[in-house]
Motif scaffolding. Sequence first.
Motif, short mmCIF file in Angstrom:
data_model
loop_
_atom_site.label_atom_id
_atom_site.label_comp_id
_atom_site.label_asym_id
_atom_site.label_seq_id
_atom_site.Cartn_x
_atom_site.Cartn_y
_atom_site.Cartn_z
N PRO A 95 0.82 -1.23 0.00
CA PRO A 95 0.00 0.00 0.00
C PRO A 95 0.84 1.26 0.00
O PRO A 95 0.48 2.25 -0.66
N GLU A 96 1.97 1.25 0.69
CA GLU A 96 2.86 2.41 0.72
C GLU A 96 3.35 2.77 -0.68
O GLU A 96 3.32 3.94 -1.09
N ILE A 97 3.80 1.77 -1.42
CA ILE A 97 4.30 2.02 -2.77
C ILE A 97 3.17 2.34 -3.74
O ILE A 97 3.28 3.23 -4.58
N ALA A 98 2.05 1.62 -3.64
CA ALA A 98 0.92 1.88 -4.53
C ALA A 98 0.42 3.31 -4.39
O ALA A 98 0.16 4.00 -5.39
N ARG A 99 0.32 3.80 -3.18
CA ARG A 99 -0.17 5.17 -2.96
C ARG A 99 0.88 6.20 -3.30
O ARG A 99 0.55 7.31 -3.74
N GLY A 100 2.14 5.88 -3.10
CA GLY A 100 3.20 6.88 -3.19
C GLY A 100 3.90 6.97 -4.52
O GLY A 100 4.83 7.77 -4.67
N THR A 101 3.50 6.16 -5.51
CA THR A 101 4.19 6.13 -6.80
C THR A 101 3.30 6.69 -7.90
O THR A 101 2.10 6.38 -7.96
N TRP A 102 3.90 7.49 -8.76
CA TRP A 102 3.24 7.97 -9.97
C TRP A 102 4.00 7.47 -11.19
O TRP A 102 5.24 7.55 -11.22
N LEU A 103 3.27 6.97 -12.18
CA LEU A 103 3.85 6.66 -13.48
C LEU A 103 3.62 7.86 -14.40
O LEU A 103 2.50 8.37 -14.51
N VAL A 104 4.70 8.30 -15.06
CA VAL A 104 4.63 9.38 -16.05
C VAL A 104 4.83 8.75 -17.42
O VAL A 104 5.88 8.14 -17.69
N VAL A 105 3.83 8.88 -18.28
CA VAL A 105 3.83 8.18 -19.56
C VAL A 105 3.72 9.19 -20.71
O VAL A 105 2.64 9.76 -20.93
#
Length: 238
Positions: free
Chosen positions: A15-25
């Motif tokens: 949950p920490e990584i899922a909430r805290g990560t953004w993918l820039v595409v």
Amino acid sequence: MEAPSVSESTPTATPEIARGTWLVVPLYNEAPVVREVIEAARRTFPNVVCVDDGSADDSAAQARAGGAHVVRHSINLGQGAALQTGLRYALRDPGARWIVTFDADGQHRIEDALRMVERLRDEPLDIVIGSRFLDGRTKPGLLKRAVLRAAVVFQRITSGVKLTDAHNGLRAMTRETAARIRITQNRMAHASELVDQLGSLELRYAEEPVHVIYTEYSRSKGQSLWNSVNILSELIFK
């Protein structure tokens, strides 16, 4: 047309990584595949922003249908400009701790991106760069391999940064690193500019073995002879 490769199993992020990560595409004329790519990515990383760089097709609508946030450039400015716009957008979220740059055509693997973010969480690193050449899984053509090797030698001479793959679009960085990076080269030379900043900003970096999947579709979009020539020319004349 061959569809992009999507993993049958979905890698699970904490949950920490899922909430805290953004993918820039960065996104330019990828309507046939981008929805599938975004839907697969969001099973692991819910936060995705696509920067539609003046597409002539319905790429933006397809990305939005896949669940991505979409920012649009009214004209085509180039991948470097799209990345800079995407980084700034992701940084607007105060909960963003890690940012991953990720291609829209299906050649990157989410499990590789997740492993790179986990390294940022667990190790004293500012940025992790994907490398096609740390193992034998990726099979670029002979010309592509030669161009990428030449780019590595050129970058080592000009920047002093020792990478095995200087033009890999899969990167993971901390929020603090994303805030410090300034991409001014709009087109392919942005990758060299990023490598230069690894040295000039004294960033703590590491490489991670990744599997880049060259489908018929991705080759037609960006892995051609002309793309290889463009990489060399922009390295020399940037």
